[in-house]
Scaffold this active site. Structure first.
Site, short mmCIF file in Angstrom:
data_model
loop_
_atom_site.label_atom_id
_atom_site.label_comp_id
_atom_site.label_asym_id
_atom_site.label_seq_id
_atom_site.Cartn_x
_atom_site.Cartn_y
_atom_site.Cartn_z
N CYS A 2 29.27 39.60 45.12
CA CYS A 2 29.13 39.94 46.53
C CYS A 2 28.78 38.67 47.30
O CYS A 2 28.56 37.62 46.72
CB CYS A 2 28.04 40.99 46.72
SG CYS A 2 28.30 42.54 45.83
N GLY A 28 33.98 39.72 48.24
CA GLY A 28 33.93 41.18 48.22
C GLY A 28 34.72 41.77 49.36
O GLY A 28 34.53 41.39 50.52
N ASN A 102 23.12 40.01 45.78
CA ASN A 102 24.30 39.72 44.96
C ASN A 102 23.84 39.59 43.52
O ASN A 102 22.98 38.77 43.21
CB ASN A 102 24.95 38.41 45.42
CG ASN A 102 26.09 37.98 44.51
OD1 ASN A 102 26.78 38.81 43.93
ND2 ASN A 102 26.29 36.68 44.38
N GLY A 103 24.40 40.40 42.64
CA GLY A 103 24.03 40.36 41.23
C GLY A 103 23.94 41.74 40.64
O GLY A 103 24.53 42.70 41.15
N TYR A 258 36.56 30.78 39.09
CA TYR A 258 37.33 31.71 39.93
C TYR A 258 36.62 32.18 41.19
O TYR A 258 37.21 32.21 42.26
CB TYR A 258 37.71 32.95 39.10
CG TYR A 258 38.38 34.05 39.90
CD1 TYR A 258 39.76 33.99 40.17
CD2 TYR A 258 37.66 35.12 40.40
CE1 TYR A 258 40.37 34.99 40.92
CE2 TYR A 258 38.28 36.12 41.15
CZ TYR A 258 39.63 36.06 41.40
OH TYR A 258 40.24 37.03 42.13
N ASP A 367 43.64 30.59 36.56
CA ASP A 367 42.24 30.22 36.32
C ASP A 367 41.68 30.91 35.09
O ASP A 367 40.82 30.36 34.39
CB ASP A 367 41.38 30.56 37.54
CG ASP A 367 41.62 31.99 38.03
OD1 ASP A 367 41.12 32.93 37.40
OD2 ASP A 367 42.34 32.15 39.03
#
Length: 505
Positions: A2, A28, A102-103, A258, A367
């Site tokens: 995110c 996202g 984020n996570g 990526y 990638d």
């Protein structure tokens, strides 16, 4: 994966938050949200499913009043797409707190139970962000202050570190104080902060990637260190403190492969330069193991692999060509919710230029290879365009294990390299030859930009999880939950299709 952003300034921040989220849209595409706060302490929130440009209309922007705010773009990490789980989240006690994250918390189930039994707090969604918010709120309330200081905030963050496991890069908005950013003790997910001078004084931004700072004219100060917290009060004063014991860098190496934009700098490493070095290393492997190769042309699979592919072609002294034209209005297939949507979008997203393939031995460079469905379709498109042979190179090693730290690959069965040799993967995707980057070379490609980074989270390649709390039972639970959510999503899609058919007739 995110995106998070937070800004505190001397004037309205709504437009800057919007612009920053637009720059971070690649992280996202499922949902977006912004919450701002004005001088009276009132929150203004707008969030919904969709892209940033679609979630926020003029009427929404006009209502996002205030000189400080936070924002978020989301994609689902377990096959779920729900506006109820769009961020930021809000809790009214203590003070009024909004949080974006984020996570992924690996001990979310345990924490949810603790929050109810011990903290007397109710969790209303399946999002671990709501859990993280309530833990932070409880720890801040435990300071017992009517007016909080940065010391109280840092104590609360230390409490979060003691209780939470997994990955988290966080921005927080606290009524009456300002904004806060912090990062898990392993530094798995990225977060950076910077400042800019304005007529109204110094303004600060916290964001997932430095490219958001660059685009809005903020000067990058540095990354938030693992376990560290950054607090900026309403007077524009910056405070920082290490809040975790034994914090150590273990950044997710897949960010460099990526996830991140190439023009970002993460933990003092240029993503662009790291990808150049990945191309060099991959070319060296080809020259070492396949010195008599018959590659006529190197073609990247846009966009992320372009940097590595160009450097690889130069090193091999082989022509580099753009063989695929990308439809800019189709999102990144890797982070699209649902496997059917990903498969459907590949041919809508890419169209081959036949003259670059016809009667040539082509080396396609990507990638990574995750599920393999995209690679298989692209190889088939190259053959249909007239390629004599189609070779495939991955700038990263084979992805063989699920990710539990916020990337959408939680199920081993979905990963084409899981339980397969390189040769078997080549057969499965239809390549005449397949070359994977060696893990040691990938690590060196990134670490060369910052020798202080001694360790990385490479769990998707090795199955070794840096937080040390990921068991097979946990992975099995994730697998089952994902399957259940996918079944629900398929039922809803089927119902929607039936309704569309009914309306059409």
């Amino acid at each position: 994966m995110c995106a998070i952003i937070g800004i505190i300034a001397g004037s309205s921040v709504n437009q800057s938050l919007y612009d920053g989220l637009t720059v971070l849209q690649h992280r996202g595409q499922d949902a977006a949200g912004i919450v701002t706060c004005d001088a009276t302490g009132k929150f203004y929130l707008r969030k919904d499913n969709g892209l940033v440009r679609d979630v926020f209309r003029s009427r929404h922007m006009m209502n996002l009043r205030g000189n400080m705010g936070i924002g978020h773009t989301r994609y689902p990490t377990a096959g779920r797409s729900s506006s109820a789980e769009a961020q930021p989240f809000y809790v009214n006690s203590p003070f009024g707190i909004a949080l974006a994250h984020n996570g992924n918390l690996t001990n979310a189930a345990q924490l949810k139970q603790e929050i109810f039994i011990e903290d007397r707090r109710h969790i209303n969604t399946d999002s671990d962000t709501e859990i993280l918010l309530n833990i932070f709120a409880h720890e801040l309330q435990a300071q017992g202050k009517l007016k909080i200081s940065e010391r109280d905030i840092f104590n609360a963050v230390a409490g979060v570190h003691r209780r939470c496991r997994g990955s988290y890069a966080v921005v927080v908005l606290i009524v009456g104080y300002g904004i806060v950013g912090f990062r898990d003790p392993y530094g798995i997910r990225p977060v950076v902060f910077g400042k800019r001078d304005a007529d109204t004084g110094t303004e600060y931004m916290i964001a997932s990637e430095s490219v958001a700072l660059d685009s809005l004219g903020f000067a990058r100060i540095r990354d938030i260190a693992p376990g560290e917290a950054v607090a900026i009060d309403m007077q524009g004063t910056l405070h920082t403190q290490q809040c975790a014991d034994n914090a150590v860098y273990n950044p997710c190496i897949f960010e460099y492969v990526y996830l991140a934009r190439p023009d970002s700098i993460i933990d003092d490493v240029s993503v662009y330069k790291a990808r150049l070095r990945m191309g060099d290393k991959l070319a060296d492997k080809i020259l070492r193991e396949w010195p008599d190769h018959d590659i006529d042309v190197v073609i990247p699979i846009p966009d992320t692999s372009r940097t590595s592919a160009l450097q690889l072609a130069n090193r091999l002294d082989v022509k580099y060509r753009e063989g695929f034209i990308k439809n800019r209005y189709i999102g990144r297939t890797f982070i699209m919710p649902g496997q059917k949507q990903r498969k459907k979008s590949v041919r809508q997203k890419l169209n081959p230029i036949a003259l670059e393939f016809r009667r040539k031995n082509v080396l396609l460079v990507d990638d990574s290879i995750v599920r393999g469905t995209t690679s298989e379709q692209i190889i088939q498109m190259a053959r249909e365009a007239g390629a004599r042979k189609v070779y495939f190179a991955s700038a990263s090693p084979p992805v063989r294990y699920p990710n539990v730290y916020g990337i959408d690959m939680p199920t081993a069965a979905e990963l084409i390299a899981h339980g397969r040799s390189d040769a078997e993967v080549a057969t499965a995707i239809g390549a005449d030859r397949l070359v994977f980057q060696d893990l040691a070379d990938l690590i060196e490609s990134v670490r060369k930009g910052n020798s202080r980074l001694e360790r990385f989270d490479t769990s998707v390649f090795t199955g070794e999880y840096v937080t040390g709390d990921v068991t097979q039972d946990y992975l099995d639970h994730l697998d089952q939950r994902r399957n259940d959510l996918n079944k629900v999503a398929e039922m809803r899609n089927a119902e929607a299709s039936m309704i569309d058919l009914y309306n059409a007739t």
